[in-house]
Design a protein around this motif. Structure first.
Motif, PDB file in Angstrom:
ATOM      1  N   THR A  12     -20.712  40.438   0.446  1.00  0.00           N
ATOM      2  CA  THR A  12     -21.290  39.121   0.195  1.00  0.00           C
ATOM      3  C   THR A  12     -21.952  38.615   1.474  1.00  0.00           C
ATOM      4  OG1 THR A  12     -19.292  37.893   0.815  1.00  0.00           O
ATOM      5  CG2 THR A  12     -19.479  38.607  -1.488  1.00  0.00           C
ATOM      6  N   LYS A  20     -23.407  32.152  -2.195  1.00  0.00           N
ATOM      7  CA  LYS A  20     -23.283  33.518  -1.699  1.00  0.00           C
ATOM      8  C   LYS A  20     -24.275  34.405  -2.432  1.00  0.00           C
ATOM      9  CE  LYS A  20     -18.208  33.572  -1.072  1.00  0.00           C
ATOM     10  NZ  LYS A  20     -16.981  34.280  -1.555  1.00  0.00           N
ATOM     11  N   LYS A  40     -18.943  29.532  -2.305  1.00  0.00           N
ATOM     12  CA  LYS A  40     -18.237  29.292  -1.045  1.00  0.00           C
ATOM     13  C   LYS A  40     -17.230  28.145  -1.154  1.00  0.00           C
ATOM     14  CE  LYS A  40     -20.482  29.254   2.826  1.00  0.00           C
ATOM     15  NZ  LYS A  40     -21.541  28.929   3.837  1.00  0.00           N
ATOM     16  N   SER A  47     -15.373  31.626  -6.745  1.00  0.00           N
ATOM     17  CA  SER A  47     -14.824  31.931  -5.425  1.00  0.00           C
ATOM     18  C   SER A  47     -13.936  33.168  -5.437  1.00  0.00           C
ATOM     19  CB  SER A  47     -14.032  30.732  -4.900  1.00  0.00           C
ATOM     20  OG  SER A  47     -13.450  31.023  -3.646  1.00  0.00           O
ATOM     21  N   ALA A  48     -12.963  33.217  -6.327  1.00  0.00           N
ATOM     22  CA  ALA A  48     -11.997  34.326  -6.360  1.00  0.00           C
ATOM     23  C   ALA A  48     -12.631  35.636  -6.817  1.00  0.00           C
ATOM     24  CB  ALA A  48     -10.821  33.974  -7.264  1.00  0.00           C
ATOM     25  N   THR A  50     -15.612  36.731  -6.322  1.00  0.00           N
ATOM     26  CA  THR A  50     -16.660  37.271  -5.449  1.00  0.00           C
ATOM     27  C   THR A  50     -16.110  37.708  -4.098  1.00  0.00           C
ATOM     28  OG1 THR A  50     -17.244  35.005  -4.762  1.00  0.00           O
ATOM     29  CG2 THR A  50     -18.544  36.003  -6.540  1.00  0.00           C
ATOM     30  N   GLN A  51     -14.810  37.949  -4.021  1.00  0.00           N
ATOM     31  CA  GLN A  51     -14.228  38.489  -2.800  1.00  0.00           C
ATOM     32  C   GLN A  51     -14.540  39.987  -2.713  1.00  0.00           C
ATOM     33  OE1 GLN A  51     -12.647  36.522  -0.452  1.00  0.00           O
ATOM     34  NE2 GLN A  51     -13.389  34.917  -1.833  1.00  0.00           N
ATOM     35  N   CYS A  54     -13.152  43.205  -5.009  1.00  0.00           N
ATOM     36  CA  CYS A  54     -12.679  42.807  -6.330  1.00  0.00           C
ATOM     37  C   CYS A  54     -13.362  43.648  -7.410  1.00  0.00           C
ATOM     38  CB  CYS A  54     -12.989  41.333  -6.584  1.00  0.00           C
ATOM     39  SG  CYS A  54     -11.871  40.201  -5.751  1.00  0.00           S
ATOM     40  N   SER A  77      -7.791  42.491  -8.453  1.00  0.00           N
ATOM     41  CA  SER A  77      -8.228  41.853  -7.212  1.00  0.00           C
ATOM     42  C   SER A  77      -8.196  42.804  -6.019  1.00  0.00           C
ATOM     43  CB  SER A  77      -7.349  40.641  -6.900  1.00  0.00           C
ATOM     44  OG  SER A  77      -6.035  41.048  -6.564  1.00  0.00           O
ATOM     45  N   ARG A  79      -5.880  43.309  -4.056  1.00  0.00           N
ATOM     46  CA  ARG A  79      -5.360  42.442  -2.991  1.00  0.00           C
ATOM     47  C   ARG A  79      -4.769  43.237  -1.824  1.00  0.00           C
ATOM     48  NH1 ARG A  79      -0.750  37.751  -3.916  1.00  0.00           N
ATOM     49  NH2 ARG A  79      -0.528  37.143  -1.708  1.00  0.00           N
ATOM     50  N   ARG A  82      -7.001  44.254   1.038  1.00  0.00           N
ATOM     51  CA  ARG A  82      -7.408  43.246   2.020  1.00  0.00           C
ATOM     52  C   ARG A  82      -6.248  42.844   2.930  1.00  0.00           C
ATOM     53  NH1 ARG A  82     -10.043  41.570  -2.579  1.00  0.00           N
ATOM     54  NH2 ARG A  82      -8.463  39.998  -3.044  1.00  0.00           N
TER      55      ARG A  82
END
Length: 262
Positions: A12, A20, A40, A47-48, A50-51, A54, A77, A79, A82
């Motif tokens: 991003t 973004k 953003k 928001s969540a 576009t991490q 994902c 995710s 997760r 990350r």
């Protein structure tokens, strides 16, 4: 017209105060860029989803340039990728390799499935280094520069002792090894694994360990071959080298995840 796709968020870039630009690697269309308005903002529904890293379903209006991302639904995710420094470094490298090695809006469902499976295995704690070797081997075919692994690059011999020649772009048997004084020595295990990685069905991954000396040989071959034949310069590759140094200081268990079998 808005369309639905299955995608992994590759990267991003902030655009303005609240937006973004998201690069998605989709199963349906390949790599596409889309504007995620308001993403953003922590309160944004985008928001969540576009991490980076994902995996989800996204509703996108495509265009020749930057499209528009309307909504998304998380499937995974990723997760752990990350939160773990070692896994994050390897995952970031594979995503950048895929990004730099593919064209915009050129569909490759097989590569999408390979990247998704690799990231999921890493997220589960599987051996990130070996998974990276497998992905790198398969990516060479996508890049159009696969090495010759089924026989000697000079005489065609299929049995015997082999080393790897960057100059010849493949294996050299013990009878032809004098043709390249800079050849890279290989153990029988490394020869077997290089061949296997190029054709292995990743979904069949199971549990075995690979010796440190074999890992070092595989890494030397792949690093030298990529440098010589792909023309890719990856920022994450340098960071990954630093992470590898840190892992080595931590000992055999540092950042290597669970063993696997083929």
């Amino acid at each position: 017209m808005y369309e639905t796709c299955e995608a992994i968020v590759m990267r991003t870039v902030d655009y303005g105060e609240t937006n973004k630009i998201v690069t998605l690697f989709t199963r349906e269309w390949g790599k596409v860029a889309a504007m995620a308005r308001g993403a953003k903002k922590p309160s944004s529904r985008l928001s969540a989803v576009t991490q980076p890293l994902c995996y989800g379903r996204y509703v996108v209006r495509r265009s020749r340039g930057v499209g528009v991302l309307q909504q998304g639904e998380l499937i995974d995710s990723m997760r752990m990728l990350r939160e773990d420094l070692f896994a994050a470094a390897y995952a970031a490298y594979l995503v950048e390799l895929t990004d730099k090695g593919t064209e915009e809006q050129k569909s490759n469902p097989h590569l999408f499935a390979l990247l998704l499976q690799t990231l999921r295995y890493m997220s589960e704690g599987r051996d990130a280094e070996i998974l990276t070797f497998i992905y790198e081997m398969k990516m060479l075919s996508v890049l159009g520069v696969p090495p010759l692994l089924d026989r000697c690059a000079r005489c065609g011999a299929t049995v015997g002792r082999f080393s790897f020649s960057i100059k010849e772009a493949g294996f050299l048997c013990h009878r032809c090894e004098a043709a390249d004084p800079h050849r890279l020595p290989l153990s029988p295990a490394s020869v077997r694994l290089l061949r296997l990685f190029s054709r292995f069905d990743l979904s069949r991954l199971g549990a075995v360990s690979v010796k440190a000396s074999t890992r070092a040989e595989l890494k030397a071959v792949l690093s030298a071959y990529y440098e010589e034949y792909t023309g890719l310069t990856l920022k994450t590759k340098r960071f990954l080298a630093q992470i590898d140094e840190l892992r080595d200081k931590l000992g055999p268990s540092g950042g290597q995840g669970e063993p696997f079998s083929l």
